[in-house]
Design a protein around this motif. Sequence first.
Motif, PDB file in Angstrom:
ATOM      1  N   ALA A 170     -86.453   9.246  75.957  1.00 56.37           N
ATOM      2  CA  ALA A 170     -86.632  10.199  75.189  1.00 56.37           C
ATOM      3  C   ALA A 170     -86.991   9.733  73.793  1.00 56.37           C
ATOM      4  N   LEU A 171     -86.972   8.515  73.392  1.00 52.05           N
ATOM      5  CA  LEU A 171     -87.305   7.825  72.090  1.00 52.05           C
ATOM      6  C   LEU A 171     -88.963   7.872  72.189  1.00 52.05           C
ATOM      7  N   THR A 183     -86.075  11.828  66.672  1.00 61.15           N
ATOM      8  CA  THR A 183     -87.086  11.386  67.888  1.00 61.15           C
ATOM      9  C   THR A 183     -86.533  12.281  68.880  1.00 61.15           C
ATOM     10  N   THR A 184     -85.148  12.127  69.245  1.00 64.91           N
ATOM     11  CA  THR A 184     -84.511  12.736  70.158  1.00 64.91           C
ATOM     12  C   THR A 184     -84.776  14.247  70.143  1.00 64.91           C
ATOM     13  N   ASN A 185     -84.481  14.858  68.923  1.00 64.60           N
ATOM     14  CA  ASN A 185     -84.477  16.246  68.599  1.00 64.60           C
ATOM     15  C   ASN A 185     -85.936  16.759  68.891  1.00 64.60           C
ATOM     16  N   SER A 186     -87.019  15.930  68.820  1.00 63.37           N
ATOM     17  CA  SER A 186     -88.425  16.135  69.119  1.00 63.37           C
ATOM     18  C   SER A 186     -88.494  16.322  70.728  1.00 63.37           C
ATOM     19  N   ALA A 187     -87.657  15.446  71.348  1.00 62.32           N
ATOM     20  CA  ALA A 187     -87.828  15.723  72.817  1.00 62.32           C
ATOM     21  C   ALA A 187     -87.176  16.732  73.435  1.00 62.32           C
ATOM     22  N   THR A 188     -86.088  17.240  72.565  1.00 64.82           N
ATOM     23  CA  THR A 188     -85.441  18.240  73.334  1.00 64.82           C
ATOM     24  C   THR A 188     -85.891  19.579  72.746  1.00 64.82           C
ATOM     25  N   LEU A 189     -86.931  19.527  71.576  1.00 63.99           N
ATOM     26  CA  LEU A 189     -87.395  20.636  70.820  1.00 63.99           C
ATOM     27  C   LEU A 189     -86.354  20.936  70.041  1.00 63.99           C
ATOM     28  N   ASP A 275     -92.466  26.262  77.173  1.00 66.09           N
ATOM     29  CA  ASP A 275     -91.804  26.647  78.255  1.00 66.09           C
ATOM     30  C   ASP A 275     -90.454  26.857  77.705  1.00 66.09           C
ATOM     31  N   GLY A 276     -89.774  27.940  77.426  1.00 70.83           N
ATOM     32  CA  GLY A 276     -88.322  28.235  77.079  1.00 70.83           C
ATOM     33  C   GLY A 276     -87.221  27.974  78.241  1.00 70.83           C
ATOM     34  N   GLU A 277     -87.708  27.933  79.394  1.00 65.37           N
ATOM     35  CA  GLU A 277     -86.667  27.644  80.543  1.00 65.37           C
ATOM     36  C   GLU A 277     -86.344  25.967  80.374  1.00 65.37           C
ATOM     37  N   ALA A 278     -87.407  25.311  80.353  1.00 67.55           N
ATOM     38  CA  ALA A 278     -87.174  23.889  80.254  1.00 67.55           C
ATOM     39  C   ALA A 278     -86.759  23.416  78.914  1.00 67.55           C
ATOM     40  N   PHE A 279     -87.147  24.065  77.826  1.00 69.14           N
ATOM     41  CA  PHE A 279     -86.564  23.882  76.436  1.00 69.14           C
ATOM     42  C   PHE A 279     -86.261  25.014  75.580  1.00 69.14           C
ATOM     43  N   PRO A 280     -84.892  25.262  76.137  1.00 72.88           N
ATOM     44  CA  PRO A 280     -84.491  26.508  75.262  1.00 72.88           C
ATOM     45  C   PRO A 280     -83.972  26.190  73.799  1.00 72.88           C
ATOM     46  N   ALA A 281     -84.219  25.192  73.118  1.00 71.60           N
ATOM     47  CA  ALA A 281     -83.640  25.136  71.905  1.00 71.60           C
ATOM     48  C   ALA A 281     -84.190  25.935  70.932  1.00 71.60           C
TER      49      ALA A 281
END
Length: 364
Positions: A170-171, A183-189, A275-281
């Motif tokens: 993730a980093l 950086t983690t927030n960028s991985a989760t969006l 991709d809103g399913e993989a990354f719903p944030a």
Amino acid sequence: MRSVIILGSSGSIGTQALDVIRANPRRFDVVGLAVGSNRALLEAQAAEFGVEHTAVGIEEAAQLVRDVDADVVLNGITGSVGLGPTLAALERGTTLALANKESLIVGGDLVTRLAKPGQIVPVDSEHSAIAQALRSGTDDEVRRLVLTASGGPFRGRRRDELTAVTPAEALAHPTWDMGLVVTTNSATLVNKGLEVIEAHLLFDVDYDRIDVVVHPQSIVHSMVEFVDGSTIAQASPPDMRLPISLGLDWPNRVAAVGAPIDWTRAQEWTFEPLDGEAFPAVALAKQVGRAGGEYPAVFNAANEEAVTAFHAGRIGFLDIVDTVRDVVEHHEASDARLTVESLAEAERAARRAAEARIAGIARA
């Protein structure tokens, strides 16, 4: 010459700001520096730039802003703790170069009500790009804002392929060198979701007119689409010194802060739907932004707790946003007018709720 206070001078934004100032000693004068805890670096920076006024800690940073005259305060603090210094700069009437997006997102109306027109200059690369592009037309000519996202290290993966993601993976951001949380927030969006809320608050554009598109090359930093069908994009190699320099001397450009695009070399820029399913944030952040009030503070605080738990090995990668969603959906907001104190209490409640959910996951 513009006098500058830098908050978070030991961090990524702060050190790059000092790079810009170091290269332009006749344009900028550093009159104040503040760090969270790194006294040794603070002392070295103060000695190099001849700074008499320094502070260690958040409350001390806010007091520094109140006490020291400056043309610009660059808030490069990480996290919602930057709200106090943000409010202090706005109350002082100083131009606020804002890299601390959390203080705007969490503060919401508290911040926007206090800010004079043009007082906040965005330093996030996406919002700096939008601010630059908006100069091409009037407010009523804007159809929508388009924020670009690199997609992070997991771009293209399906949701079921993210179950076993490790903290180290993730980093491993493909473009930007940032701290652990961002950086983690960028991985989760989550970071892009926060930026959508930030864009709404900065530019007063409805959420249904703010979109996100994945652009892995990170060359086009964001775009504004106008009513006549034209789109104005700001493009440059990924280098935070460019938006930082604009934040320090808006609307003036500082020469040679970054290398331009090499137009003699063949290159490819691609754009993909999110991709809103993989990354719903991002969708969750829009929901939170529309709810307003203390909900963005709850969203941000729950995420910080979940990110910490993920890196401690207590929850999985997908549990981060799932935890945030659960906390947001079960939060009972107060009807009272927002204050610094009420926001702090909402954050504490969100952290307790997040921790309870995290503990349940860890026991399962």
